[in-house]
Design a protein around this motif. Sequence first.
Motif, short mmCIF file in Angstrom:
data_model
loop_
_atom_site.label_atom_id
_atom_site.label_comp_id
_atom_site.label_asym_id
_atom_site.label_seq_id
_atom_site.Cartn_x
_atom_site.Cartn_y
_atom_site.Cartn_z
N ALA A 221 0.55 -6.87 3.74
CA ALA A 221 0.77 -6.66 5.18
C ALA A 221 -0.40 -5.95 5.86
CB ALA A 221 2.05 -5.84 5.38
N SER A 222 -1.05 -5.02 5.12
CA SER A 222 -2.09 -4.21 5.77
C SER A 222 -3.49 -4.53 5.29
CB SER A 222 -1.83 -2.72 5.47
OG SER A 222 -2.09 -2.49 4.07
N GLY A 223 -3.58 -5.20 4.15
CA GLY A 223 -4.91 -5.49 3.61
C GLY A 223 -5.53 -4.28 2.92
N LYS A 224 -4.82 -3.14 2.93
CA LYS A 224 -5.32 -1.94 2.23
C LYS A 224 -5.07 -2.09 0.74
CE LYS A 224 -4.24 1.09 6.16
NZ LYS A 224 -3.40 2.24 6.59
N PRO A 225 -5.71 -1.27 -0.07
CA PRO A 225 -5.49 -1.37 -1.52
C PRO A 225 -3.99 -1.21 -1.84
CG PRO A 225 -7.33 0.10 -1.05
CD PRO A 225 -6.68 -0.22 0.27
N ALA A 226 -3.47 -2.16 -2.63
CA ALA A 226 -2.04 -2.11 -2.95
C ALA A 226 -1.79 -1.03 -4.02
CB ALA A 226 -1.58 -3.45 -3.46
N LYS A 227 -0.63 -0.36 -3.91
CA LYS A 227 -0.31 0.70 -4.88
C LYS A 227 0.81 0.27 -5.84
CE LYS A 227 -2.03 4.84 -2.80
NZ LYS A 227 -1.51 5.00 -1.40
N CYS B 153 0.82 -1.22 0.00
CA CYS B 153 0.00 0.00 0.00
C CYS B 153 0.85 1.26 0.00
CB CYS B 153 -0.93 -0.01 1.22
SG CYS B 153 -0.04 -0.11 2.78
N ASP B 154 2.20 1.06 0.10
CA ASP B 154 3.13 2.19 0.04
C ASP B 154 2.97 3.13 1.24
OD1 ASP B 154 4.03 4.81 -2.36
OD2 ASP B 154 5.21 3.68 -0.89
N GLU B 155 2.53 2.58 2.37
CA GLU B 155 2.42 3.41 3.58
C GLU B 155 3.58 3.10 4.53
OE1 GLU B 155 -2.46 3.72 3.53
OE2 GLU B 155 -1.38 3.41 5.42
N GLU B 156 4.23 4.16 4.99
CA GLU B 156 5.45 4.02 5.78
C GLU B 156 5.21 3.28 7.09
OE1 GLU B 156 8.26 7.15 5.41
OE2 GLU B 156 8.78 7.05 7.55
N ASP B 157 4.07 3.51 7.74
CA ASP B 157 3.91 2.83 9.05
C ASP B 157 3.68 1.33 8.84
OD1 ASP B 157 0.57 4.21 9.68
OD2 ASP B 157 1.40 2.92 8.10
N VAL B 158 3.16 0.97 7.66
CA VAL B 158 3.03 -0.47 7.38
C VAL B 158 4.43 -1.08 7.20
CG1 VAL B 158 2.18 -2.15 5.69
CG2 VAL B 158 0.75 -0.19 6.36
N GLU B 159 5.29 -0.33 6.50
CA GLU B 159 6.68 -0.78 6.29
C GLU B 159 7.39 -0.94 7.64
OE1 GLU B 159 8.74 2.02 3.87
OE2 GLU B 159 10.46 0.71 3.51
N LYS B 160 7.19 0.04 8.52
CA LYS B 160 7.80 -0.04 9.86
C LYS B 160 7.25 -1.24 10.61
CE LYS B 160 8.92 4.86 10.52
NZ LYS B 160 8.40 6.15 11.07
N ASP B 161 5.96 -1.48 10.44
CA ASP B 161 5.31 -2.59 11.14
C ASP B 161 5.89 -3.94 10.68
OD1 ASP B 161 2.17 -4.23 11.20
OD2 ASP B 161 3.36 -3.61 12.93
#
Length: 485
Positions: free
Chosen positions: A470-476, A430-438
């Motif tokens: 990792a997050s289940g959000k829409p992938a980018k 999803c290209d979100e930084e907190d997901v990457e940190k998670d």
Amino acid sequence: GLGLSYKKDENFGEWYSEVVVSGEMIEYYDISGCYILRPWAMSIWEILQTFFDAEIKKMKIKNSYFPLFVSPAVLQKEKDHVEGFAPEVAWVTKSGESDLEVPIAIRPTSETVMYPYFSKWIRGHRDLPLRLNQWCNVVRWEFSNPTPFIRSREFLWQEGHTAFATKEEADEEVLDILELYRRIYEEFLAVPVSKGKKSELEKFAGGLYTTTVEAFIPNTGRGIQGATSHCLGQNFAKMFEINFENEKGEKAMVWQNSWAYTTRTIGVMIMTHGDDKGLVLPPKVATTQVVVIPVPYKDANTQGIYDACAATVKSLNESGIRAEADFRDNYSPGWKYSHWEMKGVPLRIEIGPKDLANNQVRAVRRDNGAKTDIPVANLVEQVKGVLDSIQQNLFETAKQKREACIQVVKTWDEFTEALNQKKLILAPWCDEEDVEKDVKTRTKGEMGAAKTLCSPFDQPELPEGTLCFASGKPAKKWTYWGRSY
Ligand SMILES: O=C1CCCN[C@@H]1CCCn1cnc2cc(F)c(F)cc2c1=O
Ligand SMILES: [Mg+2]
């Protein structure tokens, strides 16, 4: 000498430490994390340098040399990029018996050394583009496990630092340089790499964006950054007041890039191609491409054999092939075969009484052991052909191995499974930084956490509705993940 005592597929770390020494590339040094680069390694560095230096000169980039020493005020000028690195900075605090008034840093990189002078030299748009490079050493006092070529406290590199009037020019150069880095790996070192962009979390904090060529080591299942080309945006221009008067007479900040490759390139090549007999050097970077070994038999025309070896070396050298003969009479042919295999010489030529009588030579390939008899008459072009085939074979083999390690995953369970299987993971994110940190947090362990390696420019199809693993959000975007060096 004796062969290696460690096998690559059983004890990779020990195998690597042994092969760099047995292949006479490295000598260990009494200061941890520092290594002696012996001629067998230095000549590879010089071959790469010759290529890259010629290419950047075609781009009108000029070499310069800036001081090794950095004053603290200047080093700490760019706050957010240095603070994370502060523990790695080495300092000179004394000269002789007396303490220095002010400690002086040894350059870990040269932005802060160069950019005050960029500011002084760049006044008007006619001073742009300013494009400098330097070939030098840098020091970073790292504490994670030192590894010859791969991670050392001092290493050789080139660092390019350029300034442009427009972002478009900077963007273009970033990719031009990245292509040169791809060529260094794929055309010279026969190592496949992926071009891509670093995530916001993994990029150079002082820059706008970071592009990279990422390699992969199947034996350890770790990705490794091969080289890096950053667009710095106008961040450093702001900090160091690097402005110019543009054509409309307005004051504008420059757009900058910085880019580097290092002696790490040699380590990646060794890890990729080496085997249980020692180094395997791709011909394009082999110090010696062909070693010619006399195989005298009793007193059967020994002088004739030696003369044939000398003549073989001469005609190969005259055609631009790096060949040398091993005439040492205190070593047996068998000993010499093992010795030059350990050093990774791509092609061995043996000349014995039979070969002499048949006016041919016996060629033995280092990559696959194939033996061919070559008539002296067409020695040069056949040897050139074999060397090209070795180069190609090393690259194709490495490419297949790397591709076999790539695992596409869609879910967290698939991700952790692939990680445990030492795979290079390609996952929708999803290209979100907190997901990457998670992901980093959730995969922490003594093997090191998983991280993003790059988002490849060459993106596979991303079907509508694909979800982030990792997050289940829409992938980018599709992104390479894995443990890394
Ligand atoms: O990676 C490159 C290409 C060549 C020029 N430099 C850039 C960014 C380097 C990023 N970096 C990397 N490592 C560093 C270590 C330090 F101790 C330190 F003070 C600063 C740095 C640091 O800025
Ligand atoms: Mg570092």
